[in-house]
Design a protein around this motif. Structure first.
Motif, short mmCIF file in Angstrom:
data_model
loop_
_atom_site.label_atom_id
_atom_site.label_comp_id
_atom_site.label_asym_id
_atom_site.label_seq_id
_atom_site.Cartn_x
_atom_site.Cartn_y
_atom_site.Cartn_z
N UNK A 1 -8.01 -10.97 -57.71
CA UNK A 1 -7.14 -10.56 -56.23
C UNK A 1 -7.76 -9.51 -55.74
N UNK A 2 -7.37 -9.16 -54.50
CA UNK A 2 -8.66 -8.31 -54.03
C UNK A 2 -7.85 -7.35 -54.08
N UNK A 3 -6.64 -6.90 -54.74
CA UNK A 3 -6.25 -5.06 -54.79
C UNK A 3 -5.12 -4.88 -55.70
N UNK A 4 -5.62 -4.05 -56.10
CA UNK A 4 -4.06 -4.02 -56.75
C UNK A 4 -3.55 -2.29 -56.46
N UNK A 5 -1.96 -1.83 -56.14
CA UNK A 5 -1.96 -1.09 -56.13
C UNK A 5 -0.56 -0.25 -57.27
N UNK A 6 -0.43 1.14 -57.02
CA UNK A 6 0.66 1.90 -57.72
C UNK A 6 2.04 2.02 -56.67
N UNK A 7 3.39 2.20 -57.24
CA UNK A 7 4.14 2.20 -57.01
C UNK A 7 4.36 4.50 -56.90
N UNK A 8 4.30 5.84 -56.60
CA UNK A 8 4.47 7.00 -57.33
C UNK A 8 5.56 6.88 -57.22
N UNK A 9 5.77 8.31 -57.70
CA UNK A 9 7.13 9.12 -58.20
C UNK A 9 7.85 9.30 -56.70
N UNK A 10 7.63 9.17 -55.39
CA UNK A 10 7.65 9.51 -54.08
C UNK A 10 8.35 8.46 -53.26
N UNK A 11 7.82 7.41 -53.88
CA UNK A 11 8.01 6.51 -53.25
C UNK A 11 6.84 5.83 -52.74
N UNK A 12 5.49 6.76 -52.60
CA UNK A 12 4.63 6.53 -51.36
C UNK A 12 3.84 5.19 -52.36
N UNK A 13 3.36 4.29 -51.41
CA UNK A 13 2.39 3.57 -52.70
C UNK A 13 1.04 3.34 -52.16
N UNK A 14 0.05 3.49 -53.29
CA UNK A 14 -1.51 3.82 -53.59
C UNK A 14 -2.03 2.38 -52.99
N UNK A 15 -2.72 1.58 -52.67
CA UNK A 15 -3.18 0.82 -52.74
C UNK A 15 -5.25 0.43 -53.39
N UNK A 16 -5.91 -0.69 -53.72
CA UNK A 16 -7.01 0.00 -53.55
C UNK A 16 -7.43 -1.08 -54.04
N UNK A 17 -8.55 -1.03 -53.36
CA UNK A 17 -9.68 -2.36 -54.26
C UNK A 17 -9.88 -2.17 -56.00
N UNK A 18 -9.97 -3.95 -55.97
CA UNK A 18 -10.20 -3.99 -57.74
C UNK A 18 -11.67 -4.31 -57.35
N UNK A 19 -12.31 -4.38 -56.72
CA UNK A 19 -13.66 -5.13 -56.26
C UNK A 19 -14.50 -3.84 -57.02
N UNK A 20 -13.95 -2.73 -55.76
CA UNK A 20 -14.61 -1.56 -56.28
C UNK A 20 -14.37 -1.01 -57.33
N UNK A 21 -13.30 -1.43 -58.08
CA UNK A 21 -13.20 -0.52 -59.63
C UNK A 21 -14.02 -1.96 -60.79
N UNK A 22 -14.61 -2.55 -60.51
CA UNK A 22 -14.67 -3.82 -61.45
C UNK A 22 -15.37 -3.66 -62.71
N UNK A 23 -16.72 -2.81 -62.22
CA UNK A 23 -17.77 -2.85 -62.91
C UNK A 23 -17.64 -1.56 -64.04
N UNK A 24 -16.72 -0.46 -64.15
CA UNK A 24 -16.39 0.44 -64.14
C UNK A 24 -14.81 -0.19 -65.59
N UNK A 25 -14.50 -1.28 -64.79
CA UNK A 25 -13.47 -1.72 -66.00
C UNK A 25 -13.67 -2.70 -66.51
N UNK A 26 -14.76 -3.47 -66.40
CA UNK A 26 -15.08 -4.41 -67.44
C UNK A 26 -16.00 -3.99 -67.75
N UNK A 27 -16.41 -3.14 -68.17
CA UNK A 27 -17.46 -1.60 -68.93
C UNK A 27 -15.84 -0.69 -69.44
#
Length: 461
Positions: free
Chosen positions: A148-174
């Motif tokens: 998947x190219x991206x992931x997302x969070x649905x926050x307490x006020x209903x906003x969606x924050x989408x982010x690139x999973x590729x940009x955090x792939x290295x730190x995630x694997x570490x």
């Protein structure tokens, strides 16, 4: 098995992750009232969001994760718009993301694929939340044979924050690799006193142990890296640090950080009483200022919920306060605060960055014109930072208003780092209302007044 929640624990405290695997569940501390309420609020928010989406959930026998993974895969293969609480398993790794959302683009499932998301009651995304979603993305990749190219969070006020999973792939694997080593017992961990300790399930074990041995993390301003360097140099506890000649020791061991403040803080802990502050030129204007406190509500995503103020030299009976209920409440409160500021030419005295941020957020909620917000900001003086400028070291583990005020009353340092704001604690004890708000406002400003008088003794009581 490595779970997505383990990455949250890793971000807060790696030692918690190790204790979870090493000790029985019955050894854990019971969740306190705050933790239970935060969990309930989070679950209620999840149910609201999931209910509005109307996506299916996999059906499987409780605890049978293999069956849950198969049921989830079946839903994904059908191409449903989304899945709530899908189970993703890959060997000894498991995640149950709140949401799996269908997107266009071919995968092993068909002409579509899915991206992971979580529902959070807070208003601001956190790194540990992103890591959990990214971990789910790694497992989802194995299911659909497409990352998947991206992931997302649905926050307490209903906003969606989408982010690139590729940009955090290295730190995630570490992080996944490190968590795996800790779970397998291949990496040792140590406790470190921090904000996460207040509600940790192992607080009744770690905090007394650290206190008994005088762990260096009890010294405010200490970091894990600094503690490691000091231990390597032969300084292993607070008492030893208090005996150090800071300048000579730092030169001899080539320590890359200022040691003086840490040594002075250690001496305050050993001495058990505050040091005498240096005179502050800035304090000359303080008698003409306002004591101001803004309380935040952790059960509402950390939003400001109460503003209180009174003149520095006024008696407690002159404390004014206003509850913040939406933008209209914030506007009334800020209008009244500005009226009070107009009657004096002194500063607006607050304690700590949290109060400064909460006041700024209240200005946002009130939709103040930029010039009005700037006028308020220019008069803010953070009394907590003034403690350090005056080199006023107190026997506290952390410089929260609660702990500083207690130290000035001669009380010993406390193990518990403030877990939630005072007004929220009072609401839990007696229900929301102006009586609790008034009591909180007066107590907070009394505490702040004690700190101000410690720095400027010439201010009359």
């Amino acid at each position: 098995m490595l779970r997505a929640s383990d990455l949250y624990d890793l971000a807060e405290c790696a030692h918690r992750l190790a204790l979870d695997r090493a000790l029985p569940r019955e050894a854990r501390a019971e969740p306190d009232t705050v933790a239970r309420l935060l969990l309930e609020a989070g679950l209620a928010h999840e149910e609201r969001v999931a209910g509005e989406l109307g996506w299916p959930r996999p059906e499987y026998p409780a605890g049978n994760l293999a069956a849950g993974a198969e049921a989830t895969r079946a839903l994904l293969a059908r191409g449903v718009p989304g899945v709530c609480q899908g189970v993703l398993v890959d060997g000894d790794r498991m995640a149950i993301p709140d949401l799996l959302e269908r997107r266009d683009g071919a995968s092993a499932l068909g002409d579509w694929h899915y991206v992971p998301g979580d529902i959070k009651a807070g208003l601001t995304p956190r790194a540990d939340q992103v890591l959990q979603v990214a971990f789910a993305g790694l497992l989802l990749e194995r299911v659909q044979q497409r990352a998947p190219a991206s992931g997302f969070l649905v926050l307490g006020d209903g906003r969606r924050e989408e982010f690139s999973l590729g940009e955090v792939a290295r730190i995630t694997r570490a992080c996944v690799a490190r968590a795996g080593r800790i779970v397998a017992g291949e990496e040792t961990t140590e406790p470190f006193l921090g904000a996460a300790c207040a509600r940790c399930r192992w607080r009744e074990r770690c905090v007394p142990e650290m206190t008994a041995r005088g762990d260096l993390s009890l010294v405010d301003g200490m970091t894990r890296a600094r503690r490691s360097l000091l231990v390597e140099a032969g300084i292993r506890d607070v008492a030893a640090l208090a005996e150090v000649d800071a300048e000579a020791f730092a030169r001899r061991h080539e320590l890359p950080f200022g040691l003086t403040a840490l040594v002075e803080q250690a001496r305050a802990l050993v001495r058990g009483r505050p040091s005498d502050p240096r005179p502050l030129d800035e304090a000359a204007t303080w008698p003409h200022g306002l004591l101001v406190h803004v309380e935040s509500d952790p059960l509402a995503g950390g939003e400001p919920c109460l503003v209180a103020w009174r003149p520095v030299t006024a008696p407690p009976e002159r404390t004014a306060h206003m509850l913040l209920v939406g933008g209209e409440g914030a506007r009334f409160a800020l209008d009244a605060l500005e009226d009070a500021l107009a009657e004096t030419d002194g500063p607006l005295l607050v304690f700590g960055a949290r109060a400064v941020r909460a006041l700024s957020r209240a200005c946002e909620l009130a939709d103040l014109a930029p010039e009005r917000e700037i006028r308020i900001e220019r008069r803010i003086v953070d009394v907590r930072s003034m403690l350090r400028r005056a080199r006023a070291f107190l026997p506290v583990y952390r410089y929260t208003l609660d702990q500083v005020a207690a130290a000035l009353r001669g009380e010993p340092p406390r193990h518990d780092i403030e877990a939630m704001p005072l007004f929220a604690r009072r609401v839990l004890a007696g229900g929301a209302g102006h009586e609790q708000a008034a009591a909180c406002a007066r107590e907070r400003l009394d505490q702040l007044a004690d700190v101000v008088r410690h720095l400027a003794p010439e201010i009359a009581r």
